[in-house]
Design a protein around this motif. Sequence first.
Motif, mmCIF file in Angstrom:
data_model
loop_
_atom_site.group_PDB
_atom_site.id
_atom_site.type_symbol
_atom_site.label_atom_id
_atom_site.label_comp_id
_atom_site.label_asym_id
_atom_site.label_seq_id
_atom_site.Cartn_x
_atom_site.Cartn_y
_atom_site.Cartn_z
ATOM 1 N N MET A 1 0.825 -1.200 0.000
ATOM 2 C CA MET A 1 0.000 0.000 0.000
ATOM 3 C C MET A 1 0.865 1.258 0.000
ATOM 4 O O MET A 1 1.793 1.401 0.809
ATOM 5 C CB MET A 1 -0.913 0.002 1.222
ATOM 6 N N THR A 2 0.549 2.161 -0.923
ATOM 7 C CA THR A 2 1.292 3.411 -1.057
ATOM 8 C C THR A 2 0.331 4.586 -0.896
ATOM 9 O O THR A 2 -0.839 4.513 -1.287
ATOM 10 C CB THR A 2 1.979 3.504 -2.426
ATOM 11 N N PRO A 3 0.791 5.706 -0.314
ATOM 12 C CA PRO A 3 -0.108 6.822 -0.016
ATOM 13 C C PRO A 3 -0.528 7.591 -1.260
ATOM 14 O O PRO A 3 0.254 7.781 -2.195
ATOM 15 C CB PRO A 3 0.725 7.705 0.920
ATOM 16 N N MET A 4 -1.783 8.052 -1.251
ATOM 17 C CA MET A 4 -2.305 8.915 -2.305
ATOM 18 C C MET A 4 -2.538 10.338 -1.786
ATOM 19 O O MET A 4 -2.780 11.249 -2.575
ATOM 20 C CB MET A 4 -3.616 8.345 -2.842
ATOM 21 N N LEU A 5 -2.488 10.500 -0.471
ATOM 22 C CA LEU A 5 -2.643 11.808 0.167
ATOM 23 C C LEU A 5 -1.618 11.933 1.283
ATOM 24 O O LEU A 5 -1.141 10.922 1.811
ATOM 25 C CB LEU A 5 -4.039 11.945 0.807
ATOM 26 N N ASP A 6 -1.302 13.152 1.662
ATOM 27 C CA ASP A 6 -0.506 13.347 2.863
ATOM 28 C C ASP A 6 -1.346 12.977 4.081
ATOM 29 O O ASP A 6 -2.545 13.296 4.144
ATOM 30 C CB ASP A 6 -0.057 14.815 2.993
ATOM 31 N N GLU A 7 -0.747 12.298 5.028
ATOM 32 C CA GLU A 7 -1.460 11.978 6.266
ATOM 33 C C GLU A 7 -1.867 13.265 6.970
ATOM 34 O O GLU A 7 -1.159 14.273 6.918
ATOM 35 C CB GLU A 7 -0.559 11.156 7.188
ATOM 36 N N GLN A 8 -2.995 13.220 7.652
ATOM 37 C CA GLN A 8 -3.469 14.424 8.331
ATOM 38 C C GLN A 8 -4.313 14.068 9.550
ATOM 39 O O GLN A 8 -4.797 12.948 9.669
ATOM 40 C CB GLN A 8 -4.290 15.280 7.373
ATOM 41 N N VAL A 9 -4.445 15.015 10.445
ATOM 42 C CA VAL A 9 -5.389 14.917 11.547
ATOM 43 C C VAL A 9 -6.468 15.952 11.261
ATOM 44 O O VAL A 9 -6.170 17.124 11.003
ATOM 45 C CB VAL A 9 -4.710 15.128 12.914
ATOM 46 N N ILE A 10 -7.741 15.512 11.271
ATOM 47 C CA ILE A 10 -8.797 16.352 10.718
ATOM 48 C C ILE A 10 -10.138 15.953 11.331
ATOM 49 O O ILE A 10 -10.319 14.814 11.784
ATOM 50 C CB ILE A 10 -8.820 16.180 9.175
ATOM 51 N N ALA A 11 -11.064 16.882 11.341
ATOM 52 C CA ALA A 11 -12.415 16.569 11.797
ATOM 53 C C ALA A 11 -13.066 15.603 10.804
ATOM 54 O O ALA A 11 -12.857 15.730 9.585
ATOM 55 C CB ALA A 11 -13.250 17.840 11.907
ATOM 56 N N PRO A 12 -13.840 14.634 11.274
ATOM 57 C CA PRO A 12 -14.479 13.666 10.364
ATOM 58 C C PRO A 12 -15.284 14.340 9.256
ATOM 59 O O PRO A 12 -15.329 13.847 8.124
ATOM 60 C CB PRO A 12 -15.379 12.846 11.290
ATOM 61 N N GLN A 13 -15.918 15.481 9.561
ATOM 62 C CA GLN A 13 -16.756 16.165 8.577
ATOM 63 C C GLN A 13 -15.950 16.764 7.426
ATOM 64 O O GLN A 13 -16.509 17.126 6.397
ATOM 65 C CB GLN A 13 -17.549 17.291 9.256
ATOM 66 N N LEU A 14 -14.621 16.846 7.602
ATOM 67 C CA LEU A 14 -13.781 17.514 6.608
ATOM 68 C C LEU A 14 -12.901 16.561 5.801
ATOM 69 O O LEU A 14 -12.127 17.010 4.959
ATOM 70 C CB LEU A 14 -12.890 18.553 7.304
#
Length: 223
Positions: free
Chosen positions: A134-147
């Motif tokens: 598995m390879t990333p398609m987005l940068d990892e982030q911490v975010i509200a579920p709604q966003l």
Amino acid sequence: MKILALDTATEACSVALNLDGEVIEHFELSPRRHSRDLLPMVESLLAKAGVTLKQLDAIAFGRGPGAFTGLRVATAMTQGLAYAVDLPVIPVSTLAALAQQAYREQNTSHVLSAIDARMSEVYWGAYKAENGLMTPMLDEQVIAPQLVSAPVIETQWYGIGTGWAFREQMPVTVFDCVTETWPRAYDIALLAAADFTMGKLLPAEQAMPVYLRDKVALKKSER
């Protein structure tokens, strides 16, 4: 190739050995007991496999994101063991490990990993399978579920991780998801083997956790 893998990023505590592609693992749900349980688990697994620390080629660890204290436990243990026998270390994303678990268990090629980050947020990542990894398609982030968001793909997404307890709040579509699952050293060992082959190794002193969030607790006035 002999790689020891450790993970204590969440409520789970696990260790695994990748011995030339064959992986054995010890996994437990042991919240708040990681610092007590991790070393005995390592010693037990090495003894079971008949392998000593000096025979290893590298030590991998779940570098996060995850719980602040848990990440420190795995990082410190990795550094200590690696220093003791002069081994390189391999940091592996816990979100990527979750995605690898989904691929390994469900044979699904596009995975959205989500770990409950507390404080009404999730640790979030999107992954796709390339040559079985598995390879990333987005940068990892911490975010509200709604966003949260996900790249547009021609197939469907599969969701994995405790963060999917917020599924009803997430503006993304998955054909299925599993919430009662955690990153495992088994999948860290698989991903670490690929990094080892590509020479992605670090000296022990560079073993560092990835928190994603600078602020790990709310003050009383903010609760």
